[in-house]
Design a protein around this motif. Structure first.
Motif, PDB file in Angstrom:
ATOM      1  N   MET A  49       0.827  -1.193   0.000  1.00 46.98           N
ATOM      2  CA  MET A  49       0.000   0.000   0.000  1.00 46.98           C
ATOM      3  C   MET A  49       0.865   1.249   0.000  1.00 46.98           C
ATOM      4  SD  MET A  49      -3.076  -0.882   2.649  1.00 46.98           S
ATOM      5  CE  MET A  49      -4.133  -2.296   2.408  1.00 46.98           C
ATOM      6  N   LYS A  98       1.055   5.425   0.817  1.00 47.98           N
ATOM      7  CA  LYS A  98       0.472   6.536   1.558  1.00 47.98           C
ATOM      8  C   LYS A  98       0.289   7.726   0.636  1.00 47.98           C
ATOM      9  CE  LYS A  98       0.549   4.701   5.794  1.00 47.98           C
ATOM     10  NZ  LYS A  98      -0.610   4.589   6.676  1.00 47.98           N
ATOM     11  N   LEU A 122      -9.442   5.163   0.992  1.00 44.46           N
ATOM     12  CA  LEU A 122      -8.426   4.544   0.151  1.00 44.46           C
ATOM     13  C   LEU A 122      -8.842   4.585  -1.311  1.00 44.46           C
ATOM     14  CD1 LEU A 122      -8.851   2.611   2.911  1.00 44.46           C
ATOM     15  CD2 LEU A 122      -6.828   1.525   1.962  1.00 44.46           C
ATOM     16  N   GLU A 130      -3.370   4.758   0.449  1.00 48.91           N
ATOM     17  CA  GLU A 130      -4.016   4.991   1.732  1.00 48.91           C
ATOM     18  C   GLU A 130      -4.047   6.475   2.089  1.00 48.91           C
ATOM     19  OE1 GLU A 130      -1.407   2.477   4.139  1.00 48.91           O
ATOM     20  OE2 GLU A 130      -3.132   1.162   4.484  1.00 48.91           O
ATOM     21  N   THR A 136     -13.266   2.446   0.298  1.00 47.51           N
ATOM     22  CA  THR A 136     -12.305   2.306  -0.790  1.00 47.51           C
ATOM     23  C   THR A 136     -12.978   2.607  -2.123  1.00 47.51           C
ATOM     24  OG1 THR A 136     -11.067   0.596   0.401  1.00 47.51           O
ATOM     25  CG2 THR A 136     -10.726   0.741  -1.969  1.00 47.51           C
TER      26      THR A 136
END
Length: 610
Positions: free
Chosen positions: A1, A3, A325, A355, A384
């Motif tokens: 993932m 950021k 997300l 994220e 999401t």
């Protein structure tokens, strides 16, 4: 993932250009313009908007949103478009009391166009939109199916698109535009395969004075009614573009939506939306003259967030204290930007999760070797958002033979080019073969076939049966078709672009039809499992536009050998809805089976020989 980093943005603008009260938020105020005072947009503006939901002939499938398309476009042209006259022709008008002749029967449409000849001058703008069903004859000539079209004489009772083109030529107007949304999923509500097969072809009229023609989808693909709005998918994004998005997201933010801005926005937005849902819809634009690209179609006022390219009044409420997300898929390698910030690389076939994106409206871009992907998305707290960039290259040649699209797969090195069908042969096409040839199949192919299953792939077909289909098809339509060689099949499935799967290099169970899929609308062959219709492909599509090369159905190839007991063994490529291991869906995966045997997950596609 990955950021999503915090972003500090400094914008320096003059007070005359930006609202002082919005400077701290980085907003731009765009104000409506009088279009006729801009270069190339003098003259009067006329529009005819036609939308048909209910057809008089019971065999023709009724629609839900085509009428709404015409009404909404008419309102846009009257207001944001600043048109002088807009004529709306929809089927909700009672033909018995239709004193204005606005009910969309053939003679009324012809009469409306003849009436306008007395008013339109060469410097004027003319726009005609049509939402409904369309069809092409065997020569590829397009027809718009009107309210009183008769399926027993469909071409003589429908409106030829060539007549629209001739009308523009007679008017000698320099600015004209057709918007045609007429390739809906199903034309006939009964077993009229001639209607279902001959969907509208995206024609070019290079010898005409026509400015531009904008089709809702390319030849052989389909046009869908939107499940999230009251319009067709094509019209939904036409409306969004005309209200400003085509200008402030894809253009120069000058308050005027031009045709070129609109065409780029709608082509990308419709393609992105449809491909995310696994639907084969990709608009096609044929622009004839340079002047048509400068046509101002609409003007608008809005407050735009410069960072996220969103209309503040229409976007999600911004909250930088809560986060969600973004799940981003791409079938091509590229560089990702979110709200203008470089987020690094994404590989072909990879799904990346970003994220800590704050709640509100955002804009994502992927810069790749074939162009640029652009899309807006919304983020809500702890949810999401899913976005898919599915590139299908637009420069392939397509040949359409009796309802089957053949895509030219360019060769490379020692591999010569070839024409391959973009989908598996369907049950409807196979049923047509059985009915017309009276061929007795080796296997019970129609165990799961019934009316309405036209677009599901033919299955339970032996190689012997598939070869007989090729012989019949070749003779009947005076062409030469065959099964693909294994080399051709693997090259088309991924070898041409060096990818492990048809969509790239990364496995995801959601990308194709397999035993773990939960795709709605499957043919229930074993319990609730089975193949999907050929136009439902999730992300299982190659850059050349070939669908379901990884999953859905295994497919017979031409290669074979005879074993020691005299049995002919055929070669099979690809995976299917019965399989689950990732290796089953790789472009190089193969299998074997006696040529006289079949299976419920075994079908075929075609090669068109030169």
């Amino acid at each position: 993932m990955k950021k999503f980093p915090a972003l500090l943005l400094f914008i320096v603008v003059s007070a005359s250009a930006w609202s002082q009260s919005h400077q701290s938020r980085g907003l731009g105020v765009i104000r409506e313009t009088d279009i006729r005072n801009t270069a190339g947009n003098s003259g009067k503006r006329y529009a005819v908007c036609i939308g048909i939901n209910q057809y008089e002939h019971s065999v023709i499938q009724n629609l839900n949103n085509a009428r709404n398309d015409a009404l909404a476009l008419g309102r846009i042209f009257e207001n944001e478009g600043q048109f002088d006259q807009v004529f709306i022709m929809t089927d909700d008008i009672d033909p018995r009391s239709d004193s204005q002749n606005n009910y969309p029967r053939l003679r009324n449409i012809e009469g409306r166009l003849d009436y306008l000849k007395d008013f339109i001058n060469p410097e004027d703008l003319v726009v005609v939109s049509f939402s409904g069903h369309g069809i092409s004859n065997e020569e590829g000539e397009g027809y718009l199916i009107v309210a009183d079209s008769d399926v027993n004489d469909i071409y003589n009772t429908s409106f030829p698109i060539s007549r629209l083109v001739d009308w523009v030529d007679e008017l000698k107007v320099e600015k004209s535009l057709f918007l045609i949304d007429a390739c809906r999923e199903t034309i006939s509500s009964q077993a009229s395969r001639s209607l279902t097969r001959n969907t509208l072809t995206s024609q070019r009229y290079t010898g005409s004075k026509l400015g531009a023609i904008f089709y809702s989808t390319k030849t052989g693909w389909l046009s869908y009614e939107d499940q999230e709005s009251d319009y067709g998918v094509f019209t939904r994004f036409l409306l969004e573009g005309l209200k400003g998005k085509a200008d402030y997201q894809y253009g120069d933010s000058d308050s005027i939506v031009t045709f070129r801005e609109l065409s780029v926005f709608v082509e990308e937005a419709v393609s992105n939306y449809s491909m995310t849902l696994g639907l084969k819809q990709k608009p096609f634009t044929d622009v004839h003259g340079e002047l048509s690209g400068d046509i101002g179609i609409s003007s608008y006022s809005a407050s735009i967030d410069i960072q996220t390219r969103s209309n503040v009044e229409e976007g999600l409420e911004e909250n930088r204290d809560v986060f969600g997300l973004l799940s981003l898929f791409s079938n091509v390698k590229g560089t990702v930007l979110i709200d203008g910030m470089d987020m690094g690389e994404i590989d072909a076939g990879e799904t990346v999760i970003y994220e800590d994106i704050y709640a509100g409206s955002h804009f994502v871009e992927i810069q790749h070797e074939y162009g640029r992907f652009r899309n807006e998305f919304g983020i809500k707290e702890d949810e999401t958002s899913e976005i898919a960039n599915v590139v299908v290259l637009g420069d392939q040649d397509i040949k359409r033979v009796h309802g089957i699209n053949f895509v030219y797969i360019k060769g490379r090195g020692s591999m010569p080019g070839f024409w391959m069908s973009d989908a598996e042969v369907t049950m409807g096409q196979y049923a047509d073969f059985i009915e017309r040839s009276e061929y007795k199949t080796v296997n019970d192919w129609d165990q799961y076939y019934e009316e309405g299953y036209y677009y599901y792939p033919a299955h339970n077909v032996s190689k012997i049966d598939a070869q007989e289909f090729c012989k019949w098809f070749s003779k009947r339509f005076r062409v030469s078709v065959s099964l693909p060689t294994l080399q051709q099949w693997q090259y088309a499935a991924g070898g041409k672009y060096g990818t492990k799967y048809s969509w790239g290099n990364h496995w995801d169970v959601k990308n194709c039809q397999n035993s773990s899929s939960r795709q709605p609308g499957v043919l229930p062959v074993i319990g609730t499992q089975g193949p999907t219709q050929i136009q439902d492909f999730q992300r299982d599509i190659t850059l050349d536009g070939l669908t379901n090369m990884a999953g859905n159905m295994r497919e017979w190839c031409r290669d074979e050998y005879t074993n020691s007991d005299g049995t002919v063994i055929g070669t099979i490529a690809g995976g299917s809805w019965k399989m689950s291991r990732s290796r089953n869906f790789q472009s190089m995966y193969t299998g074997k089976k006696p040529a006289h045997q079949a299976d419920v997950d075994l079908g075929f596609r075609l090669i068109l020989e030169p």
